[in-house]
Design an enzyme around this catalytic site. Structure first.
Site, PDB file in Angstrom:
ATOM      1  N   CYS A 168       0.860  -1.196   0.000  1.00 35.64           N
ATOM      2  CA  CYS A 168       0.000   0.000   0.000  1.00 35.64           C
ATOM      3  C   CYS A 168       0.892   1.240   0.000  1.00 35.64           C
ATOM      4  CB  CYS A 168      -0.949   0.001   1.188  1.00 35.64           C
ATOM      5  SG  CYS A 168      -1.874  -1.550   1.401  1.00 35.64           S
ATOM      6  N   GLY A 217       3.949   7.413  -1.532  1.00 38.20           N
ATOM      7  CA  GLY A 217       5.352   7.087  -1.730  1.00 38.20           C
ATOM      8  C   GLY A 217       6.357   7.703  -0.783  1.00 38.20           C
ATOM      9  N   GLY A 218       5.912   8.415   0.244  1.00 35.02           N
ATOM     10  CA  GLY A 218       6.866   9.012   1.174  1.00 35.02           C
ATOM     11  C   GLY A 218       7.732   7.972   1.858  1.00 35.02           C
ATOM     12  N   LYS A 219       7.121   6.865   2.268  1.00 41.59           N
ATOM     13  CA  LYS A 219       7.883   5.818   2.964  1.00 41.59           C
ATOM     14  C   LYS A 219       8.739   5.032   1.970  1.00 41.59           C
ATOM     15  CE  LYS A 219       4.266   5.574   6.442  1.00 41.59           C
ATOM     16  NZ  LYS A 219       3.424   6.587   5.748  1.00 41.59           N
ATOM     17  N   ASP A 236       1.563  -0.062   5.406  1.00 36.48           N
ATOM     18  CA  ASP A 236       0.862   1.180   5.768  1.00 36.48           C
ATOM     19  C   ASP A 236      -0.572   1.001   5.296  1.00 36.48           C
ATOM     20  OD1 ASP A 236       0.019   3.709   6.341  1.00 36.48           O
ATOM     21  OD2 ASP A 236       1.457   4.750   5.064  1.00 36.48           O
ATOM     22  N   CYS A 250      -2.567   5.822   9.918  1.00 37.53           N
ATOM     23  CA  CYS A 250      -2.652   7.213  10.378  1.00 37.53           C
ATOM     24  C   CYS A 250      -4.026   7.461  10.998  1.00 37.53           C
ATOM     25  CB  CYS A 250      -2.368   8.186   9.245  1.00 37.53           C
ATOM     26  SG  CYS A 250      -3.409   7.983   7.781  1.00 37.53           S
TER      27      CYS A 250
END
Length: 440
Positions: free
Chosen positions: A256, A260-262, A319, A372
């Site tokens: 997931c 794309g930050g992680k 995530d 989150c």
């Protein structure tokens, strides 16, 4: 000669009411509604400052909606008829300006009356808009003193959830954290250049290494954007990937993965990342972001609940999709668009994803699960149920130093649990939950 359409500030008021209509009636996400209005709606030909002001008005109205509606009910003898159309949203926007943005009364009243006059339905109620907003100007502050604003501004199901999970005082701190516009957080690609970019951007370096900027303006115009030196990522969202430890040279599966930050964080740390997401458009945006940053990852469009690659990974980050109630400071629509039914549906999906991810993890490998959300059903409850059903897994407690030394965001069980009211002096952080699991 300027026409009435060109009056300074009018587009902002019309746009703010349209945004509230799109979110509260049309059930659109706030960011989508704003993009639509800016592209082809009332804000399409507006000045940049009018667009920004419309966004600020609407966001404030959403954050303070319960209180605003209580004030509005006090000032109305009876409910507005359905034929009033967008009038209710014009009134909400006007009250947000007067009581919370502290716009001069003559401007807030005058422009919102004009916005009503220009609307097909609202023009029949412009005298009412004028009367109500003038009354709010006179009586609003005194009325606010009699209201429990934190309770009013929180939907019942969330208030009950947060009070049960964190206690009433912390629930109130969470709500207060939602009221302010959040700062902009950036993750720097190269740790060695963190201080350099902090100086260039005029940014504060947070304990976890995130750069934080107040009143940043347009992201694309900031130093370092074109060079691919950093990406936008809330301070809390930067923590879960780090719980995988040193990933240099390791194969890591990011489930997931979009936006794309992680993925970027893992790739920048030297991992060989497989980024999987079921949405092809979101994966395209992920690839574009990686391209700007000069980072590489393998991308796969697939359903994480059924993904069957015929191999296992030594490290997995999940995530999971969630209600995102921890992001309300950035996305004020979340509190109005999500429901207990959404939470329960997503919790069931999280259970399936977590169980499937377990089968993709090699023995001795590490799995980090995160959401989150502030809801226990999407965090702690998921992990307790998973561990009870999977005897070959164990929890690996998170250490305070892995969370930037912020001990209050590590739970007694050893999980990560940030709240919007944490780091309050520095401007808060998103609500995030993460647990680290090891396959024996």
């Amino acid at each position: 000669m300027k026409t009435r359409t060109d009056e300074p500030g009018l587009a902002a008021r019309e746009g703010a009411a349209a945004l509230l209509e799109a979110v509260l009636k049309g059930r659109q996400a706030f960011d989508d509604a704003f993009a639509n209005e800016a592209a082809g709606g009332r804000l399409a030909r507006a000045e940049p400052r009018d667009r920004a002001f419309a966004r600020a008005i609407a966001a404030t109205a959403l954050r303070r909606l319960g209180t605003i509606d209580a004030v509005l009910a006090h000032c109305l003898d009876k409910e507005l008829p359905k034929r009033a159309g967008i009038t209710e949203h014009i009134l909400r926007a006007g009250i947000a300006e007067l009581l919370f943005l502290r716009v001069a009364a003559h401007a807030a009243v005058g422009m919102n009356v004009e916005a009503a006059a220009r609307d097909d339905a609202g023009r029949h109620f412009k005298a009412l808009v004028n009367a109500v907003l003038r009354r709010v100007t006179r009586e609003g502050d005194a009325l606010l003193d009699t209201l429990d604003t934190e309770r009013l501004d929180t939907p019942d199901w969330l208030w009950e959830s947060w009070c049960a999970a964190y206690g009433e005082e912390t629930a109130r701190r969470i709500v207060r954290a939602h009221y302010a516009d959040p700062p902009l957080d950036l993750s720097v690609k190269s740790e060695a250049e963190r201080e350099t970019w902090a100086e260039k951007l005029g940014a504060q370096i947070l304990p976890m290494g995130t750069l934080r900027i107040e009143d940043a303006g347009r992201v694309e115009e900031l130093p370092g954007f074109a060079e691919g030196a950093w990406w936008v990522q809330d301070a809390a969202a930067s923590l879960p990937a780090r719980l995988l430890g040193d990933v240099r040279g390791k194969d890591v599966l990011d489930l997931c993965a979009a936006p794309g930050g992680k993925t970027a964080e893992l790739a920048a740390a030297g991992a060989h990342v497989t980024a999987l997401d079921r949405s092809k458009p979101r994966l395209e945006r992920l690839k574009e972001n990686l391209g700007r940053l000069g980072l590489a990852a393998e991308t796969l469009a697939a359903d994480a609940a059924t993904f069957a690659p015929g191999r296992q990974w030594e490290a997995i980050l999940l995530d999971a999709p969630c209600t995102a109630t921890g992001t309300a400071r950035r996305h004020p629509d979340v509190l109005r668009l999500k429901s207990p039914a959404d939470r329960d549906k997503l919790a069931a999906l999280q259970t399936r994803l977590l169980a499937h991810a377990a089968g993709l993890l090699a023995p001795g490998g590490t799995l980090v699960y995160c959401t989150c959300s502030l809801e226990p059903e999407e965090g702690k409850d998921q992990i307790e149920a998973f561990l009870a059903a999977h005897g070959d897994f164990e929890r690996v407690p998170v250490l305070a130093e892995e969370a930037g030394g912020i001990g209050e965001i590590v739970t007694g069980e050893g999980d990560l649990r940030s709240l919007p009211c944490h780091l309050s002096v520095e401007g808060g952080m998103d609500g995030f939950y993460a647990a680290r699991l090891r396959r024996r």
